[in-house]
Design an enzyme around this catalytic site. Structure first.
Site, PDB file in Angstrom:
ATOM      1  N   ARG A  59       0.830  -1.213   0.000  1.00  0.00           N
ATOM      2  CA  ARG A  59       0.000   0.000   0.000  1.00  0.00           C
ATOM      3  C   ARG A  59       0.860   1.256   0.000  1.00  0.00           C
ATOM      4  O   ARG A  59       0.435   2.316  -0.454  1.00  0.00           O
ATOM      5  CB  ARG A  59      -0.980  -0.016   1.175  1.00  0.00           C
ATOM      6  CG  ARG A  59      -2.116  -1.011   0.987  1.00  0.00           C
ATOM      7  CD  ARG A  59      -3.002  -1.080   2.213  1.00  0.00           C
ATOM      8  NE  ARG A  59      -2.305  -1.580   3.370  1.00  0.00           N
ATOM      9  CZ  ARG A  59      -2.206  -2.869   3.691  1.00  0.00           C
ATOM     10  NH1 ARG A  59      -2.815  -3.770   2.966  1.00  0.00           N
ATOM     11  NH2 ARG A  59      -1.509  -3.249   4.744  1.00  0.00           N
ATOM     12  N   GLU A  96       5.284  -9.342  15.318  1.00  0.00           N
ATOM     13  CA  GLU A  96       4.720  -9.770  16.593  1.00  0.00           C
ATOM     14  C   GLU A  96       5.153 -11.213  16.902  1.00  0.00           C
ATOM     15  O   GLU A  96       5.566 -11.533  17.997  1.00  0.00           O
ATOM     16  CB  GLU A  96       3.193  -9.666  16.512  1.00  0.00           C
ATOM     17  CG  GLU A  96       2.529  -9.606  17.855  1.00  0.00           C
ATOM     18  CD  GLU A  96       1.018  -9.456  17.688  1.00  0.00           C
ATOM     19  OE1 GLU A  96       0.566  -9.099  16.602  1.00  0.00           O
ATOM     20  OE2 GLU A  96       0.330  -9.721  18.686  1.00  0.00           O
TER      21      GLU A  96
HETATM   22  P1  AMP Z   1       4.261  -2.017  11.772  1.00  0.00           P
HETATM   23  O1  AMP Z   1       5.540  -2.614  11.243  1.00  0.00           O
HETATM   24  O2  AMP Z   1       3.757  -2.728  12.993  1.00  0.00           O
HETATM   25  O3  AMP Z   1       4.374  -0.518  11.974  1.00  0.00           O
HETATM   26  O4  AMP Z   1       3.138  -2.295  10.691  1.00  0.00           O
HETATM   27  C1  AMP Z   1       3.061  -1.493   9.579  1.00  0.00           C
HETATM   28  C2  AMP Z   1       2.620  -2.227   8.345  1.00  0.00           C
HETATM   29  O5  AMP Z   1       1.625  -3.231   8.614  1.00  0.00           O
HETATM   30  C3  AMP Z   1       2.002  -1.230   7.407  1.00  0.00           C
HETATM   31  O6  AMP Z   1       2.584  -1.433   6.121  1.00  0.00           O
HETATM   32  C4  AMP Z   1       0.521  -1.522   7.427  1.00  0.00           C
HETATM   33  O7  AMP Z   1       0.053  -1.625   6.100  1.00  0.00           O
HETATM   34  C5  AMP Z   1       0.357  -2.848   8.131  1.00  0.00           C
HETATM   35  N1  AMP Z   1      -0.535  -2.770   9.320  1.00  0.00           N
HETATM   36  C6  AMP Z   1      -0.204  -3.054  10.603  1.00  0.00           C
HETATM   37  N2  AMP Z   1      -1.241  -2.944  11.430  1.00  0.00           N
HETATM   38  C7  AMP Z   1      -2.285  -2.552  10.664  1.00  0.00           C
HETATM   39  C8  AMP Z   1      -3.665  -2.242  10.945  1.00  0.00           C
HETATM   40  N3  AMP Z   1      -4.195  -2.312  12.177  1.00  0.00           N
HETATM   41  N4  AMP Z   1      -4.443  -1.854   9.910  1.00  0.00           N
HETATM   42  C9  AMP Z   1      -3.939  -1.774   8.652  1.00  0.00           C
HETATM   43  N5  AMP Z   1      -2.662  -2.061   8.336  1.00  0.00           N
HETATM   44  C10 AMP Z   1      -1.833  -2.451   9.317  1.00  0.00           C
END
Ligand code: AMP
Length: 171
Positions: A59, A96
């Site tokens: 995205r 996670e």
């Molecule tokens: P993070 O590495 O935890 O910051 O996760 C970021 C990536 O995971 C981004 O590219 C988001 O597209 C996706 N992502 C993580 N959590 C969500 C969520 N609750 N809703 C939508 N996309 C998420």
């Protein structure tokens, strides 16, 4: 910005139980919403002489390429392993449960180029930290990390040790 927030759809328990997925496709498909989101982000960087916008799979490609076009910058791709055809640098980051990897072409950025990193959403910050590490490896000058959405309660920006972060919409 409230009108943009309302264009984002919550999908409970996706992709697994307990996660509320912020579905931005409903904002992207609204012509006024999409234009407002991209224009507001682009206006923030219009005078910063951005050379390259990095989009993070997948995205982030949508946000990154629209922003790059508006800024008169090039766009480069940070992708999941095995997708980029030329020589790559790779970085491993924590999820996670377990780890994941991201790659960038070794010649994607020349040292000192002004780089904006873009993704749809910052949650825990692991993905953007990995992208920052890749841009640093190529000695790009990171102007900011820009997001459509920030899940502020997850404090992802704290993972970035001082790199500037901007998000349009916070939840
Ligand atoms: P993070 O590495 O935890 O910051 O996760 C970021 C990536 O995971 C981004 O590219 C988001 O597209 C996706 N992502 C993580 N959590 C969500 C969520 N609750 N809703 C939508 N996309 C998420």
């Amino acid at each position: 910005m409230d009108s943009l927030k309302q264009m984002i759809r919550d999908i409970p328990d996706f992709p697994k139980k307990g996660i509320v997925f912020k579905d931005i496709t409903t904002l992207l498909s609204d012509k006024r919403g999409f234009a407002k989101a991209i224009d507001t982000l682009a206006n923030r960087y219009i005078d910063q002489k951005i050379d390259l916008v990095v989009g993070i799979e997948s995205r982030g490609f949508v946000i990154g390429s629209a922003l790059a076009y508006r800024l008169g910058a090039g766009v480069i791709l940070v992708r999941k392993p095995g997708k980029l055809p030329y020589k790559t640098h790779k970085t491993v980051y924590e999820l996670e449960y377990g780890t994941d990897q991201l790659e960038i072409h070794q010649d994607a950025i020349a040292p000192g180029q002004q780089v904006l990193i873009a993704d749809d959403l910052i949650a825990t910050g692991g993905t953007i930290k990995a992208a920052v590490d890749l841009v640093e490896k190529l000695q790009g000058n990171i102007v900011e990390c820009a997001f459509l959405v920030e899940l502020a309660f997850l404090k992802g920006r704290e993972k970035l040790d001082g790199y500037p972060v901007f998000s349009l919409l916070q939840f």
